[in-house]
Enzyme design. Structure first.
Site, PDB file in Angstrom:
ATOM      1  CB  CYS A   1       0.634  -1.058  -2.085  1.00 48.38           C
ATOM      2  SG  CYS A   1       1.756   0.007  -1.166  1.00 48.38           S
TER       3      CYS A   1
ATOM      4  CG  ASP B   1       1.562   6.924   0.035  1.00 50.85           C
ATOM      5  OD1 ASP B   1       0.685   6.100   0.341  1.00 50.85           O
ATOM      6  OD2 ASP B   1       2.750   6.589  -0.149  1.00 50.85           O
ATOM      7  CB  SER B   2       2.082   5.740   4.408  1.00 51.84           C
ATOM      8  OG  SER B   2       2.595   4.922   3.385  1.00 51.84           O
TER       9      SER B   2
ATOM     10  CB  CYS C   1      -2.436   5.828   0.412  1.00 58.02           C
ATOM     11  SG  CYS C   1      -2.140   4.588   1.668  1.00 58.02           S
TER      12      CYS C   1
ATOM     13  CG  HIS D   1       5.139   2.591  -0.936  1.00 57.87           C
ATOM     14  ND1 HIS D   1       4.054   3.223  -0.402  1.00 57.87           N
ATOM     15  CD2 HIS D   1       6.235   3.124  -0.317  1.00 57.87           C
ATOM     16  CE1 HIS D   1       4.464   4.090   0.534  1.00 57.87           C
ATOM     17  NE2 HIS D   1       5.782   4.044   0.592  1.00 57.87           N
TER      18      HIS D   1
ATOM     19  CD  GLU E   1       8.542   5.305   2.551  1.00 56.00           C
ATOM     20  OE1 GLU E   1       9.243   6.207   3.020  1.00 56.00           O
ATOM     21  OE2 GLU E   1       7.619   5.531   1.737  1.00 56.00           O
TER      22      GLU E   1
HETATM   23  N1  DGL Z   1       1.339   3.492  -0.461  1.00 61.08           N
HETATM   24  C1  DGL Z   1       0.536   2.866   0.573  1.00 61.08           C
HETATM   25  C2  DGL Z   1      -0.529   2.033  -0.108  1.00 61.08           C
HETATM   26  O1  DGL Z   1      -0.820   2.291  -1.258  1.00 61.08           O
HETATM   27  C3  DGL Z   1       1.440   2.185   1.528  1.00 61.08           C
HETATM   28  C4  DGL Z   1       0.819   1.845   2.834  1.00 61.08           C
HETATM   29  C5  DGL Z   1       1.806   1.571   3.922  1.00 61.08           C
HETATM   30  O2  DGL Z   1       2.387   2.527   4.404  1.00 61.08           O
HETATM   31  O3  DGL Z   1       1.932   0.408   4.336  1.00 61.08           O
HETATM   32  O4  DGL Z   1      -1.125   1.146   0.451  1.00 61.08           O
END
Ligand code: DGL
Length: 273
Positions: A187, A11-12, A74, A189, A153
């Site tokens: 998302c 993931d990011s 992600c 997150h 984050e």
């Molecule tokens: N967890 C990522 C998602 O599901 C986050 C993407 C981001 O870094 O903006 O889209």
């Protein structure tokens, strides 16, 4: 047949932990390699070309660990991956969009479904496409919530966090005219702030967590393909491309326990080589 090679998850940043947490619960014997690309987070405002490059670099990094399957945990990456990219990898791969969209179609009673996600995800229309293939008459309202990823984050995840609440109330007001009975947290997150989102949406709305839905699908896939790991409890290794301490603290809070082993660092420049 058994296979104890690890599953690679990326993931990011922290979002993919929502899939990892559920995998650990459903498949405690699996070895997992987690990569959070915190050096390049957020992904959500980037172009599809850049996102495809990041995806391939992250996948290549995970392939160094002889993984048996890769999960793009992600929503943003999942919504821009093409079938050719997924097929060309030579190992089983899944994103999170399909599992979440299908879960929403199963759960909804009113046919009124909400989708929240990053700008890139909402722009791609990926959730909408799958929902309409399954439920052509579904009424879908989609809304980008770009501030949620930086808030998560940075650890603004408590249910009563006043900053996150203010932002969430503003974004979620889009649903006040036609309340969805099902809301996809599109998302990965967003489930970290699910209690807050759930409280604002109220009892009549079921939240769908894409990481959790995907983990369930992965369990089925591994068992039907004879790929499950055998024996004792699996190990998890964590890698990030920015500061390891920041990740460590928030990840431990979300998972509800300290990480099993220290987070390891990967240089962003090494990913691009
Ligand atoms: N967890 C990522 C998602 O599901 C986050 C993407 C981001 O870094 O903006 O889209």
């Amino acid at each position: 047949m058994m296979d104890s090679r690890p599953i690679g998850i990326f993931d990011s940043g922290l979002g993919g932990l929502t899939a990892l947490k559920e995998l650990r619960r459903l498949l405690p014997q699996e070895n997992l390699i987690y990569f959070g690309d915190t050096g390049r987070v957020p992904y959500g405002a980037r172009s599809p070309q850049t996102l495809r490059r990041f995806a391939m670099e992250n996948i290549r990094f995970l392939q160094n660990y002889d993984v048996k399957m890769i999960i793009a945990a992600c929503g943003t990456i999942s919504s821009i991956m093409t079938d050719e990219m997924a097929g060309g990898m030579g190992i089983p791969f899944t994103g999170v969009v399909k599992a979440a969209a299908l879960a929403a179609c199963r759960v909804t009673r009113s046919g009124c479904i909400g989708v929240i996600g990053t700008s890139a995800t909402i722009r791609s229309g990926a959730y909408l496409r799958i929902i309409h293939e399954t439920l052509p008459h579904a009424k879908v309202t989609a809304c980008a919530c770009p501030l949620f990823v930086p808030l998560v984050e940075n650890g603004y995840i408590e249910e009563n966090n006043p900053v996150t609440e203010l932002v969430a109330r503003d974004y979620l007001s889009v649903f006040s005219h036609q309340k969805p009975d099902t809301l996809i947290l599109g998302c990965t997150h967003y489930p970290l702030i699910a209690p807050l989102i759930g409280r604002i949406m109220g009892d009549g709305t079921t939240l769908i967590d894409p990481g959790r839905e995907t983990a369930r699908l992965v369990k089925k896939y591994l068992s039907s393909h004879g790929l499950e790991a055998d024996g004792k409890e699996g190990q998890t290794r964590y890698f990030v491309s920015a500061d390891t301490e920041d990740f460590d603290v928030i990840a431990a809070r979300f998972l509800g326990h300290p990480l099993e082993r220290p987070v390891e660092h990967v240089d962003v420049d090494d990913l691009c080589r």
